[in-house]
Write an enzyme that holds these catalytic residues in place. Sequence first.
Site, mmCIF file in Angstrom:
data_model
loop_
_atom_site.group_PDB
_atom_site.id
_atom_site.type_symbol
_atom_site.label_atom_id
_atom_site.label_comp_id
_atom_site.label_asym_id
_atom_site.label_seq_id
_atom_site.Cartn_x
_atom_site.Cartn_y
_atom_site.Cartn_z
ATOM 1 C CG HIS A 46 -35.654 14.612 -4.582
ATOM 2 N ND1 HIS A 46 -35.230 14.678 -5.821
ATOM 3 C CD2 HIS A 46 -36.146 16.045 -4.547
ATOM 4 C CE1 HIS A 46 -35.036 15.950 -6.513
ATOM 5 N NE2 HIS A 46 -35.811 16.683 -5.388
ATOM 6 C CD GLU A 48 -35.122 9.572 -6.218
ATOM 7 O OE1 GLU A 48 -35.357 9.368 -7.389
ATOM 8 O OE2 GLU A 48 -35.664 10.306 -5.218
ATOM 9 C CB CYS A 76 -33.445 14.305 -10.368
ATOM 10 S SG CYS A 76 -32.848 14.547 -8.717
#
Length: 138
Positions: A46, A48, A76
């Site tokens: 992801h 992040e 998430c």
Amino acid sequence: MRQALRQAQLALEAGEVPIGAVVVLGQQIIGRGHNQTERLRDVTAHAELLALSAATHFLGNKYLTDCTLYVTVEPCVMCAGASYWSQLRGVVFGTEELKHGFRRHGAGLLHPRTTLVTGVLAVECAALMKNFFNSLRK
């Protein structure tokens, strides 16, 4: 957030879900990332996590206590957890993610010292996501 949007555009151009992230220390970007789950065949790739990893390598430290994560879409649970363990000073996101966003499961997923700012460039961030998913449905 504009730099995170640039990262999201890179994801879009690569056929990935268009989410981008940057980690900022003072006025300097020390980590960048965009979704690469398809390219890397890794569900944890992801934006992040890639940005956090780049920032920790830059600093040579697993803690990012003086840093802020800017991300185009609400993180998430996995990414919120990583931000918790990084002990970020702040998390700033553009558009909310009602299905998979961490706040659905509780804002307590962020470190107690982490400040949260939402809705920064929300229209632009949401438009990228909406256009991407609409193009898949054609």
